[in-house]
Design a protein around this motif. Structure first.
Motif, PDB file in Angstrom:
ATOM      1  N   VAL A   7       0.864  -1.181   0.000  1.00  0.00           N
ATOM      2  CA  VAL A   7       0.000   0.000   0.000  1.00  0.00           C
ATOM      3  C   VAL A   7       0.903   1.235   0.000  1.00  0.00           C
ATOM      4  O   VAL A   7       2.119   1.126   0.154  1.00  0.00           O
ATOM      5  N   ARG A   8       0.295   2.407  -0.146  1.00  0.00           N
ATOM      6  CA  ARG A   8       1.071   3.649  -0.096  1.00  0.00           C
ATOM      7  C   ARG A   8       0.798   4.358   1.224  1.00  0.00           C
ATOM      8  O   ARG A   8      -0.336   4.418   1.679  1.00  0.00           O
ATOM      9  N   PHE A   9       1.866   4.882   1.798  1.00  0.00           N
ATOM     10  CA  PHE A   9       1.750   5.733   2.987  1.00  0.00           C
ATOM     11  C   PHE A   9       2.820   6.805   2.876  1.00  0.00           C
ATOM     12  O   PHE A   9       3.980   6.492   2.577  1.00  0.00           O
ATOM     13  N   GLY A  10       2.461   8.039   3.142  1.00  0.00           N
ATOM     14  CA  GLY A  10       3.436   9.127   3.142  1.00  0.00           C
ATOM     15  C   GLY A  10       4.201   9.257   1.845  1.00  0.00           C
ATOM     16  O   GLY A  10       5.337   9.710   1.840  1.00  0.00           O
ATOM     17  N   GLY A  11       3.579   8.838   0.733  1.00  0.00           N
ATOM     18  CA  GLY A  11       4.189   8.976  -0.578  1.00  0.00           C
ATOM     19  C   GLY A  11       5.038   7.805  -1.039  1.00  0.00           C
ATOM     20  O   GLY A  11       5.591   7.846  -2.132  1.00  0.00           O
TER      21      GLY A  11
END
Length: 159
Positions: A7-11
């Motif tokens: 997944v994506r988090f903080g870019g």
């Protein structure tokens, strides 16, 4: 959906478990100081393009986070929040290596950690930096070191 789904988090791309941990650490830090911005990662998981990382980011559980825009007090709040939710994490200072200051973390007890990341977790548990030379950890620590699952259990969240 599994813990290791990307997944994506903080870019950046991280595994789902690491994303949930970072979101909770961000919530804790912002509750203590609402002026703390959303976390912006400079490196996530499943990444091998940074030689200075020595393979710690090649699998799940790892992140680097920009720290340059924060005050010393905010950096301490963020660091403690990361550690409270189950990260073996350190503020990496410019004097320690070929990098700009940032927070580096490994989600403890992550399935499939690269061996070098697992060694960093052990270094953290031993009160050390996880860097070459393995010096004493200079950053504040929670009274009790917990994994993400132990943290959630204490908060009454079913895992």
């Amino acid at each position: 959906m599994g813990d290791l789904d990307r997944v994506r988090f903080g870019g950046k791309v991280v595994d789902r478990r690491t994303s949930e941990m970072l979101a909770e650490a961000e919530r804790i830090a912002q509750a203590e100081d609402p002026s703390i911005d959303d976390f912006h990662l400079t490196q996530g998981c499943f990444h091998t393009g940074v030689a200075a990382s020595a393979g710690t980011h090649s699998g799940p559980g790892a992140f680097d986070m920009y720290s340059g825009g924060y005050t010393s007090e905010q950096k301490e709040i963020i660091g403690m929040a990361l550690r409270k939710v189950g990260f073996a994490s350190w503020r990496r200072r410019e004097s320690q290596g070929p990098w700009k200051e940032h927070w580096h973390g490994i989600a403890m007890d992550t399935e499939g950690l690269p061996p070098v990341a697992a060694r960093q977790v052990q270094s953290y548990l031993n009160g050390r930096t996880g860097l070459v030379g393995n010096r004493e950890d200079p950053d504040p620590r929670p009274k009790e070191i917990k994994t993400w699952e132990e943290y959630q259990e204490d908060k009454g969240v079913e895992t």
